[in-house]
Design a protein around this motif. Sequence first.
Motif, PDB file in Angstrom:
ATOM      1  N   ALA A  94      53.310   1.117  25.232  1.00  0.00           N
ATOM      2  CA  ALA A  94      53.143   2.176  26.233  1.00  0.00           C
ATOM      3  C   ALA A  94      54.200   2.059  27.327  1.00  0.00           C
ATOM      4  O   ALA A  94      54.458   0.974  27.840  1.00  0.00           O
ATOM      5  CB  ALA A  94      51.752   2.090  26.851  1.00  0.00           C
ATOM      6  N   HIS A  95      54.806   3.180  27.661  1.00  0.00           N
ATOM      7  CA  HIS A  95      55.758   3.264  28.773  1.00  0.00           C
ATOM      8  C   HIS A  95      56.015   4.741  29.050  1.00  0.00           C
ATOM      9  O   HIS A  95      55.551   5.609  28.314  1.00  0.00           O
ATOM     10  CB  HIS A  95      57.076   2.542  28.451  1.00  0.00           C
ATOM     11  N   THR A  96      56.743   5.026  30.107  1.00  0.00           N
ATOM     12  CA  THR A  96      57.101   6.406  30.424  1.00  0.00           C
ATOM     13  C   THR A  96      58.614   6.504  30.551  1.00  0.00           C
ATOM     14  O   THR A  96      59.187   6.143  31.575  1.00  0.00           O
ATOM     15  CB  THR A  96      56.419   6.878  31.720  1.00  0.00           C
ATOM     16  N   MET A  97      59.248   6.931  29.462  1.00  0.00           N
ATOM     17  CA  MET A  97      60.691   7.181  29.386  1.00  0.00           C
ATOM     18  C   MET A  97      61.543   5.913  29.510  1.00  0.00           C
ATOM     19  O   MET A  97      62.547   5.780  28.841  1.00  0.00           O
ATOM     20  CB  MET A  97      61.134   8.218  30.414  1.00  0.00           C
ATOM     21  N   SER A  98      61.161   5.015  30.385  1.00  0.00           N
ATOM     22  CA  SER A  98      61.944   3.807  30.644  1.00  0.00           C
ATOM     23  C   SER A  98      61.027   2.772  31.265  1.00  0.00           C
ATOM     24  O   SER A  98      60.042   3.114  31.929  1.00  0.00           O
ATOM     25  CB  SER A  98      63.092   4.143  31.605  1.00  0.00           C
ATOM     26  N   ASP A  99      61.356   1.508  31.060  1.00  0.00           N
ATOM     27  CA  ASP A  99      60.577   0.449  31.710  1.00  0.00           C
ATOM     28  C   ASP A  99      60.737   0.495  33.225  1.00  0.00           C
ATOM     29  O   ASP A  99      59.970  -0.135  33.960  1.00  0.00           O
ATOM     30  CB  ASP A  99      61.005  -0.921  31.196  1.00  0.00           C
ATOM     31  N   SER A 100      61.722   1.241  33.708  1.00  0.00           N
ATOM     32  CA  SER A 100      61.950   1.357  35.149  1.00  0.00           C
ATOM     33  C   SER A 100      60.973   2.321  35.826  1.00  0.00           C
ATOM     34  O   SER A 100      60.841   2.300  37.046  1.00  0.00           O
ATOM     35  CB  SER A 100      63.384   1.839  35.410  1.00  0.00           C
ATOM     36  N   ILE A 101      60.300   3.157  35.019  1.00  0.00           N
ATOM     37  CA  ILE A 101      59.370   4.151  35.568  1.00  0.00           C
ATOM     38  C   ILE A 101      57.946   3.621  35.433  1.00  0.00           C
ATOM     39  O   ILE A 101      57.454   3.414  34.322  1.00  0.00           O
ATOM     40  CB  ILE A 101      59.505   5.498  34.832  1.00  0.00           C
ATOM     41  N   LEU A 102      57.286   3.407  36.549  1.00  0.00           N
ATOM     42  CA  LEU A 102      55.915   2.899  36.533  1.00  0.00           C
ATOM     43  C   LEU A 102      54.889   4.015  36.453  1.00  0.00           C
ATOM     44  O   LEU A 102      53.825   3.855  35.859  1.00  0.00           O
ATOM     45  CB  LEU A 102      55.658   2.054  37.783  1.00  0.00           C
ATOM     46  N   ASP A 103      55.200   5.166  37.047  1.00  0.00           N
ATOM     47  CA  ASP A 103      54.271   6.297  37.002  1.00  0.00           C
ATOM     48  C   ASP A 103      54.997   7.557  37.465  1.00  0.00           C
ATOM     49  O   ASP A 103      55.905   7.495  38.309  1.00  0.00           O
ATOM     50  CB  ASP A 103      53.057   6.044  37.913  1.00  0.00           C
ATOM     51  N   VAL A 104      54.616   8.687  36.891  1.00  0.00           N
ATOM     52  CA  VAL A 104      55.073  10.004  37.346  1.00  0.00           C
ATOM     53  C   VAL A 104      53.827  10.841  37.618  1.00  0.00           C
ATOM     54  O   VAL A 104      52.972  10.989  36.742  1.00  0.00           O
ATOM     55  CB  VAL A 104      55.946  10.712  36.286  1.00  0.00           C
ATOM     56  N   ARG A 105      53.727  11.349  38.843  1.00  0.00           N
ATOM     57  CA  ARG A 105      52.575  12.187  39.203  1.00  0.00           C
ATOM     58  C   ARG A 105      53.073  13.584  39.567  1.00  0.00           C
ATOM     59  O   ARG A 105      53.922  13.728  40.460  1.00  0.00           O
ATOM     60  CB  ARG A 105      51.807  11.563  40.377  1.00  0.00           C
ATOM     61  N   VAL A 106      52.563  14.570  38.868  1.00  0.00           N
ATOM     62  CA  VAL A 106      52.915  15.967  39.113  1.00  0.00           C
ATOM     63  C   VAL A 106      51.663  16.666  39.616  1.00  0.00           C
ATOM     64  O   VAL A 106      50.636  16.699  38.918  1.00  0.00           O
ATOM     65  CB  VAL A 106      53.437  16.643  37.843  1.00  0.00           C
ATOM     66  N   ALA A 107      51.745  17.195  40.826  1.00  0.00           N
ATOM     67  CA  ALA A 107      50.580  17.815  41.467  1.00  0.00           C
ATOM     68  C   ALA A 107      49.390  16.848  41.455  1.00  0.00           C
ATOM     69  O   ALA A 107      48.240  17.255  41.230  1.00  0.00           O
ATOM     70  CB  ALA A 107      50.225  19.132  40.785  1.00  0.00           C
ATOM     71  N   GLY A 108      49.667  15.564  41.652  1.00  0.00           N
ATOM     72  CA  GLY A 108      48.627  14.552  41.740  1.00  0.00           C
ATOM     73  C   GLY A 108      48.149  14.001  40.418  1.00  0.00           C
ATOM     74  O   GLY A 108      47.334  13.072  40.393  1.00  0.00           O
ATOM     75  N   ARG A 109      48.664  14.528  39.300  1.00  0.00           N
ATOM     76  CA  ARG A 109      48.203  14.090  37.980  1.00  0.00           C
ATOM     77  C   ARG A 109      49.247  13.208  37.322  1.00  0.00           C
ATOM     78  O   ARG A 109      50.418  13.577  37.220  1.00  0.00           O
ATOM     79  CB  ARG A 109      47.915  15.291  37.091  1.00  0.00           C
ATOM     80  N   SER A 110      48.841  12.038  36.850  1.00  0.00           N
ATOM     81  CA  SER A 110      49.754  11.118  36.197  1.00  0.00           C
ATOM     82  C   SER A 110      50.111  11.636  34.807  1.00  0.00           C
ATOM     83  O   SER A 110      49.234  11.939  33.996  1.00  0.00           O
ATOM     84  CB  SER A 110      49.103   9.736  36.082  1.00  0.00           C
ATOM     85  N   LEU A 111      51.437  11.739  34.543  1.00  0.00           N
ATOM     86  CA  LEU A 111      51.910  12.231  33.261  1.00  0.00           C
ATOM     87  C   LEU A 111      52.899  11.250  32.656  1.00  0.00           C
ATOM     88  O   LEU A 111      53.794  10.753  33.339  1.00  0.00           O
ATOM     89  CB  LEU A 111      52.605  13.593  33.416  1.00  0.00           C
ATOM     90  N   GLY A 112      52.742  10.967  31.383  1.00  0.00           N
ATOM     91  CA  GLY A 112      53.719  10.188  30.648  1.00  0.00           C
ATOM     92  C   GLY A 112      54.625  11.118  29.865  1.00  0.00           C
ATOM     93  O   GLY A 112      54.725  12.317  30.151  1.00  0.00           O
ATOM     94  N   GLU A 113      55.290  10.576  28.856  1.00  0.00           N
ATOM     95  CA  GLU A 113      56.179  11.409  28.051  1.00  0.00           C
ATOM     96  C   GLU A 113      55.428  12.539  27.366  1.00  0.00           C
ATOM     97  O   GLU A 113      55.952  13.645  27.210  1.00  0.00           O
ATOM     98  CB  GLU A 113      56.905  10.536  27.020  1.00  0.00           C
ATOM     99  N   ILE A 114      54.205  12.274  26.955  1.00  0.00           N
ATOM    100  CA  ILE A 114      53.411  13.304  26.288  1.00  0.00           C
ATOM    101  C   ILE A 114      53.181  14.482  27.226  1.00  0.00           C
ATOM    102  O   ILE A 114      53.454  15.637  26.891  1.00  0.00           O
ATOM    103  CB  ILE A 114      52.068  12.724  25.805  1.00  0.00           C
ATOM    104  N   GLY A 115      52.684  14.201  28.427  1.00  0.00           N
ATOM    105  CA  GLY A 115      52.394  15.269  29.375  1.00  0.00           C
ATOM    106  C   GLY A 115      53.644  15.972  29.869  1.00  0.00           C
ATOM    107  O   GLY A 115      53.679  17.204  29.985  1.00  0.00           O
ATOM    108  N   LEU A 116      54.686  15.199  30.169  1.00  0.00           N
ATOM    109  CA  LEU A 116      55.932  15.795  30.660  1.00  0.00           C
ATOM    110  C   LEU A 116      56.550  16.710  29.614  1.00  0.00           C
ATOM    111  O   LEU A 116      56.969  17.838  29.914  1.00  0.00           O
ATOM    112  CB  LEU A 116      56.916  14.697  31.059  1.00  0.00           C
TER     113      LEU A 116
END
Length: 275
Positions: A116-138
């Motif tokens: 599990a990760h989001t695009m890169s090990d450098s990204i710990l979390d991405v929140r769009v309008a308060g909702r956490s999204l990984g590669e699937i959501g993005l």
Amino acid sequence: MKVLISVDMEGISGIVHPVETNPDRYDYEHGRALMTAEANAVIAGVLEAEPTAEVLVADSHGTYRNLLPEELDRRAHLVRGKPRPLGMLGGLDEHTDAALFIGYHARAGAGPAVLAHTMSDSILDVRVAGRSLGEIGLNAAMAGHLGVPVVLLSGDAAACAELLDLVPSAGTVAVKQALGQAAAVALHPEEARDRLRRAAAEAMTRRALVPPLTLAGPLDVEVDLSGPYMVDLATLVPGVSRAEGARTISFTAADFAEAYRLVVLLVQLAGVKPG
């Protein structure tokens, strides 16, 4: 009809460890073969349901040069190499009728989930309008911005649940059940391919029942980065500011396409090391 199949590697059946996904490691060639075989199973299913469809297969892992071109089903077109517009969704446009995400993995912080990760090990979390999204959501929201539904996803059970939380009517195929970040109980590769072929055909027949994932702008976005120096670089981008805490940046995007492009840029900046 135009169909995009975006193929990542960590969610392929049988793959559980970074040595199987890294071009510099000994088990990578085996991982490439497994990835290509699952892509072929999905192509076969799509064309079983829609024999005249134009099928694009976007190699979407790491270098975007993993699928074995000479082994890929010759009825599909391969989208290969980087950088390219829309990254993992290379080839997608407003004329695409359906997208399928194959071999995908859960977001950073999810677990148990394989690799599990989001695009890169450098990204710990991405929140769009308060909702956490990984590669699937993005990627699903970027496809949705263009009016394209994600009708099928395969990966481990955690990845499948992640899409269903966003798009409950989408189809999923769980090819493995995570026991940890680098361990799973997996289907035999041939069994996984049989299920993927059947699921892809079914997903195409019911695509009209799956709505695109749409997130209307403007959108407030926060990104947690793994190192403070990455924040220093990110704040050089116009519109990006340092949020509370040493590792978080924020910006407001007019729409999801703008948010997506900025997140992809931040991933690249995160790979720059201090001089």
